[in-house]
Every structure is written in C-alpha cells, then in structure tokens.
Design an enzyme around this catalytic site. Sequence first.
Site, PDB file in Angstrom:
ATOM      1  N   ASP A  36       1.418  58.194  -6.367  1.00  0.00           N
ATOM      2  CA  ASP A  36       2.180  58.340  -5.138  1.00  0.00           C
ATOM      3  C   ASP A  36       2.864  56.998  -4.864  1.00  0.00           C
ATOM      4  O   ASP A  36       2.576  55.996  -5.538  1.00  0.00           O
ATOM      5  CB  ASP A  36       1.214  58.720  -4.011  1.00  0.00           C
ATOM      6  CG  ASP A  36       1.862  58.730  -2.650  1.00  0.00           C
ATOM      7  OD1 ASP A  36       2.929  59.370  -2.502  1.00  0.00           O
ATOM      8  OD2 ASP A  36       1.321  58.087  -1.728  1.00  0.00           O
ATOM      9  N   ASP A  38       4.476  55.596  -1.121  1.00  0.00           N
ATOM     10  CA  ASP A  38       4.142  55.010   0.178  1.00  0.00           C
ATOM     11  C   ASP A  38       2.659  55.148   0.447  1.00  0.00           C
ATOM     12  O   ASP A  38       2.091  56.238   0.374  1.00  0.00           O
ATOM     13  CB  ASP A  38       4.932  55.685   1.295  1.00  0.00           C
ATOM     14  CG  ASP A  38       4.659  55.055   2.658  1.00  0.00           C
ATOM     15  OD1 ASP A  38       4.820  53.825   2.775  1.00  0.00           O
ATOM     16  OD2 ASP A  38       4.253  55.780   3.585  1.00  0.00           O
TER      17      ASP A  38
END
Length: 246
Positions: A36, A38
Amino acid sequence: MSAAVSSSLRPWRFAPLNPEACQDGKDSSFKGVVFDVDGTLCLPQNYMFQEMRSVLGIDKSVDIIGHIRSLPALKDRTAAITKIKDIEQRAMVKQVPQPGLVELMDYLKSKGLKRALCTRNFETPVNHLLKTHLSQHEFLPIITRDTPDILPKPDPAGILHIAKEWGTKPEDLIMVGDSLDDMTAGHLAGAATILLLNDHNQALKEHEHTHFWIKRLDDMISILEYGIAEPKVNPKDDDGDWVTEE
C-alpha cells in the site's frame, strides 16, 4: 475487473531467505511484496480523508470511492474526482517516508525480489513519493485509483492482477498495508498479509485477515531472513528476539 479467491487464514510457510537459516535446503516460493502507499510507504496523512469528506459533503461512515461511484451523473463524478485529486496533490509535498523504508527496499532489491504497489491513491502523489524517496527502486506493476478496469481494495483484483503479471501464485506474495482494506484484499487473494502498526489500527492485529504485524517497515527484514510459520504471532517475542521456524 473483480475477482475473489476463497482463502481461510492458514499457516504461511516459506524457506528463510538467509541460506544459513535454512534447515531443509528447500528453495523459498516467496516471489515478492505488494505495498500500500499512504500509511505504509509514507506516514499516514489522515487529514486528507477528513478534507475529502468535507468537500464531498459526506460523513465518516461513507466510503469516499463508493460515494463517487454512486453519483448518477458523469459531470458530478468528474467534479468529485477533481476535488479529491486537488487534495492529494496538495498533500503529496508533505509526505514523510516511514521509518525503515529505504532499508527494507534495499534489502528486497539485494535479494532480487519483486515489488509492486496496490493503492487507492491517484497516480500523481504515488509517482511523487517514488521519485522523491525511492528513486533507486522499481515497482511493477503499480495499481492506483487511475488504473482502469480493476476495482479498488478491499477487492482482491489488484493483487491478483499483480500475481498474474509476475507469473506466480498469490500465495507466493505478501501484502503489506496499514488498513483493513489492505488486509482483506490480501487475504481474499490468497496472499499472506502483514499489518504495519500505527496509533489508529492496533485492533487489526487480531483481525482474521491479518497474518502478521510489524512496528517498522524494516522489521520485515528479519521475518524474511529467518522465516515465519504461524499466523497471529508477532515476529518478536517478549525478549525482543526473533521467532524462527523450527
């Protein structure tokens, strides 16, 4: 593109990447890591989501992407996406890399392991992070909110697409993230999942879709070096020693 693979939480085994730690001489089936962005590669920018909901006029119980997709008129969906992109572009200059980010990526690169991204961010802030903090590293493929025909997490489609592009099985991957969407997408795809802890996601350590958890990104190095067999076990014991596979 949407797809789901039935997957129960299971012991996830691979040969340690450190040759001296291998006891049976078998090669690891581990091929690479999907990250991922953020909250995982950079510190969480949670204020973005508050701003997004504010400009869209929705409360915190409403999924942002789901809300945009539900808008009946194309012009309304386009306007909403523009507002979200503006917020992300302003926030991207404030991105702070996670502790241990470069150390982990250098390690994965030294082992010849593949790296990919699967994020709900738009492409521009993702590219800014890579150019600014990880210019010596390659991530392929990169699945973002701009990627056509692939539903966003928690749908596993992005991870399944990455596995297909790599020519391997999802079971040979790890999904690393900081949210339930990350853990669910990885779990449904059949991959192992590693949760990066922060002040807001501690409860996810016990979630059925979380295999392992770490406090820093470079904690993963010892996990990969020495191997882990059992889910739901923090890779460090109470004395700070790494738990290795018997």
